[in-house]
Motif scaffolding. Structure first.
Motif, mmCIF file in Angstrom:
data_model
loop_
_atom_site.group_PDB
_atom_site.id
_atom_site.type_symbol
_atom_site.label_atom_id
_atom_site.label_comp_id
_atom_site.label_asym_id
_atom_site.label_seq_id
_atom_site.Cartn_x
_atom_site.Cartn_y
_atom_site.Cartn_z
ATOM 1 N N ARG A 40 40.774 -41.098 -42.572
ATOM 2 C CA ARG A 40 40.857 -40.622 -43.961
ATOM 3 C C ARG A 40 41.792 -39.427 -44.088
ATOM 4 N NH1 ARG A 40 35.620 -40.823 -45.604
ATOM 5 N NH2 ARG A 40 36.097 -42.851 -46.451
ATOM 6 N N ASN A 41 41.706 -38.461 -43.183
ATOM 7 C CA ASN A 41 42.523 -37.241 -43.257
ATOM 8 C C ASN A 41 43.484 -37.109 -42.085
ATOM 9 O OD1 ASN A 41 41.236 -36.329 -45.655
ATOM 10 N ND2 ASN A 41 39.473 -35.728 -44.412
ATOM 11 N N GLY A 42 43.905 -38.219 -41.509
ATOM 12 C CA GLY A 42 44.821 -38.166 -40.371
ATOM 13 C C GLY A 42 44.141 -37.662 -39.117
ATOM 14 N N LEU A 43 44.948 -37.287 -38.151
ATOM 15 C CA LEU A 43 44.419 -36.835 -36.864
ATOM 16 C C LEU A 43 44.041 -35.358 -36.951
ATOM 17 C CD1 LEU A 43 46.760 -38.545 -34.236
ATOM 18 C CD2 LEU A 43 44.539 -39.297 -35.092
ATOM 19 N N GLU A 44 42.818 -35.109 -37.380
ATOM 20 C CA GLU A 44 42.298 -33.750 -37.404
ATOM 21 C C GLU A 44 40.795 -33.790 -37.176
ATOM 22 O OE1 GLU A 44 41.469 -32.547 -41.969
ATOM 23 O OE2 GLU A 44 43.584 -32.586 -41.415
ATOM 24 N N ILE A 45 40.285 -32.755 -36.585
ATOM 25 C CA ILE A 45 38.853 -32.684 -36.298
ATOM 26 C C ILE A 45 38.068 -32.838 -37.596
ATOM 27 C CG2 ILE A 45 36.988 -31.195 -35.438
ATOM 28 C CD1 ILE A 45 39.024 -30.080 -33.416
ATOM 29 N N GLY A 46 37.048 -33.688 -37.564
ATOM 30 C CA GLY A 46 36.202 -33.947 -38.727
ATOM 31 C C GLY A 46 36.622 -35.156 -39.531
ATOM 32 N N SER A 47 37.809 -35.692 -39.265
ATOM 33 C CA SER A 47 38.292 -36.856 -40.016
ATOM 34 C C SER A 47 37.535 -38.108 -39.582
ATOM 35 C CB SER A 47 39.796 -37.029 -39.784
ATOM 36 O OG SER A 47 40.327 -37.994 -40.655
ATOM 37 N N ASN A 48 37.112 -38.920 -40.558
ATOM 38 C CA ASN A 48 36.398 -40.169 -40.290
ATOM 39 C C ASN A 48 37.338 -41.350 -40.433
ATOM 40 O OD1 ASN A 48 33.957 -38.881 -39.911
ATOM 41 N ND2 ASN A 48 33.303 -39.164 -42.014
ATOM 42 N N GLY A 49 37.083 -42.374 -39.645
ATOM 43 C CA GLY A 49 37.873 -43.594 -39.726
ATOM 44 C C GLY A 49 37.419 -44.569 -38.678
ATOM 45 N N GLY A 50 38.382 -45.338 -38.176
ATOM 46 C CA GLY A 50 38.075 -46.307 -37.145
ATOM 47 C C GLY A 50 39.008 -47.478 -37.201
ATOM 48 N N HIS A 51 38.537 -48.589 -36.672
ATOM 49 C CA HIS A 51 39.308 -49.839 -36.658
ATOM 50 C C HIS A 51 38.321 -50.990 -36.726
ATOM 51 C CE1 HIS A 51 38.363 -50.702 -32.386
ATOM 52 N NE2 HIS A 51 38.334 -49.381 -32.294
ATOM 53 N N GLY A 52 38.646 -51.974 -37.538
ATOM 54 C CA GLY A 52 37.728 -53.096 -37.715
ATOM 55 C C GLY A 52 36.346 -52.574 -38.068
ATOM 56 N N PRO A 53 35.283 -53.121 -37.437
ATOM 57 C CA PRO A 53 33.921 -52.679 -37.756
ATOM 58 C C PRO A 53 33.496 -51.412 -37.006
ATOM 59 C CG PRO A 53 33.834 -54.445 -36.166
ATOM 60 C CD PRO A 53 35.294 -54.272 -36.530
ATOM 61 N N ILE A 54 34.350 -50.888 -36.148
ATOM 62 C CA ILE A 54 34.015 -49.705 -35.355
ATOM 63 C C ILE A 54 34.400 -48.460 -36.150
ATOM 64 C CG2 ILE A 54 34.284 -48.535 -33.143
ATOM 65 C CD1 ILE A 54 33.136 -51.405 -32.931
ATOM 66 N N ARG A 55 33.449 -47.556 -36.335
ATOM 67 C CA ARG A 55 33.661 -46.340 -37.114
ATOM 68 C C ARG A 55 33.363 -45.133 -36.244
ATOM 69 N NH1 ARG A 55 36.887 -47.881 -39.514
ATOM 70 N NH2 ARG A 55 36.783 -49.411 -41.122
ATOM 71 N N TYR A 56 34.160 -44.087 -36.432
ATOM 72 C CA TYR A 56 33.947 -42.869 -35.678
ATOM 73 C C TYR A 56 34.540 -41.668 -36.389
ATOM 74 C CZ TYR A 56 37.968 -45.393 -33.613
ATOM 75 O OH TYR A 56 39.074 -46.162 -33.402
ATOM 76 N N GLU A 57 34.232 -40.508 -35.848
ATOM 77 C CA GLU A 57 34.712 -39.228 -36.364
ATOM 78 C C GLU A 57 35.450 -38.517 -35.234
ATOM 79 O OE1 GLU A 57 32.863 -34.925 -37.820
ATOM 80 O OE2 GLU A 57 31.522 -36.611 -37.433
ATOM 81 N N ILE A 58 36.563 -37.873 -35.564
ATOM 82 C CA ILE A 58 37.283 -37.077 -34.569
ATOM 83 C C ILE A 58 36.497 -35.787 -34.357
ATOM 84 C CG2 ILE A 58 39.412 -35.848 -34.008
ATOM 85 C CD1 ILE A 58 40.886 -37.886 -35.847
ATOM 86 N N ILE A 59 36.065 -35.550 -33.110
ATOM 87 C CA ILE A 59 35.282 -34.351 -32.823
ATOM 88 C C ILE A 59 36.055 -33.340 -31.974
ATOM 89 C CG2 ILE A 59 33.049 -35.470 -33.116
ATOM 90 C CD1 ILE A 59 32.849 -35.569 -30.010
ATOM 91 N N ASP A 60 37.154 -33.759 -31.361
ATOM 92 C CA ASP A 60 37.978 -32.839 -30.578
ATOM 93 C C ASP A 60 39.388 -33.409 -30.523
ATOM 94 O OD1 ASP A 60 38.678 -30.638 -29.042
ATOM 95 O OD2 ASP A 60 37.780 -31.393 -27.196
ATOM 96 N N TYR A 61 40.373 -32.545 -30.686
ATOM 97 C CA TYR A 61 41.759 -33.023 -30.681
ATOM 98 C C TYR A 61 42.692 -31.913 -30.247
ATOM 99 C CZ TYR A 61 46.215 -34.835 -32.484
ATOM 100 O OH TYR A 61 47.509 -35.262 -32.607
ATOM 101 N N ASN A 62 43.473 -32.204 -29.235
ATOM 102 C CA ASN A 62 44.581 -31.353 -28.818
ATOM 103 C C ASN A 62 45.774 -32.282 -28.680
ATOM 104 O OD1 ASN A 62 46.598 -30.120 -27.196
ATOM 105 N ND2 ASN A 62 45.093 -28.675 -26.409
ATOM 106 N N PRO A 63 46.788 -32.156 -29.535
ATOM 107 C CA PRO A 63 47.899 -33.117 -29.528
ATOM 108 C C PRO A 63 48.691 -33.158 -28.225
ATOM 109 C CG PRO A 63 48.322 -31.320 -31.074
ATOM 110 C CD PRO A 63 46.935 -31.139 -30.557
#
Length: 159
Positions: free
Chosen positions: A44-67
């Motif tokens: 939903r908000n790109g690659l940033e911590i807290g952003s929700n999304g996924g692929h197909g039926p799999i859903r997840y939230e970004i909880i940690d990101y270091n590019p």
């Protein structure tokens, strides 16, 4: 059920080359995710911590990101998937980089059956396709990991 699922691939290119691809993940010009054969990964908000999304039926939230090193996701769906999955990039030396994808979770109820009979097989094929895509772009190769019969059957059923 405890699940530990790890995929690794060494690529004979410097980490800077791999990072150029890594940072396109889930974008319209994604150079990692094998959108040619799998549902695209979107957030939903790109690659940033807290952003929700996924692929197909799999859903997840970004909880940690270091590019420059990793991105970690917490499973939201399917129900019965409790844990994380993570993409990591390691600089092994000046000319070799390792990419790694790992799932660490526990499953329960229908989540266990879904993992054992379908998602595990599809996941393994998808990750190897993604690693092939990275390597093909960086090495000008034409790798294509063969899907096993069960993956082919599952994909035809789920179309």
């Amino acid at each position: 059920m405890n699940v530990q699922n790890i995929h690794r691939r060494k690529i004979r290119k410097p980490i800077s080359n791999v990072l150029e691809l890594f940072n396109t993940l889930s974008s319209k010009s994604d150079m990692i995710w094998p959108v040619e054969n799998w549902p695209p990964m979107r957030f939903r908000n790109g690659l940033e911590i807290g952003s929700n999304g996924g692929h197909g039926p799999i859903r997840y939230e970004i909880i940690d990101y270091n590019p420059e090193t990793h991105i970690e996701f917490k499973f939201l769906k399917p129900n019965g998937f409790n844990g994380t999955h993570k993409f990591e990039i390691f600089d092994l030396n000046f000319e070799t980089t390792e990419i790694k994808h790992s799932i660490t979770m526990t499953t329960s109820g229908l989540g266990t059956l879904k993992w054992l009979f379908a998602i595990r097989w599809l996941h393994d094929a998808l990750v190897e396709d993604a690693f092939d895509k990275v390597e093909n772009q960086l090495m000008q190769s034409n790798l294509k990991t063969k899907w096993n019969l069960w993956v082919k059957i599952l994909r035809s059923i789920l179309k």
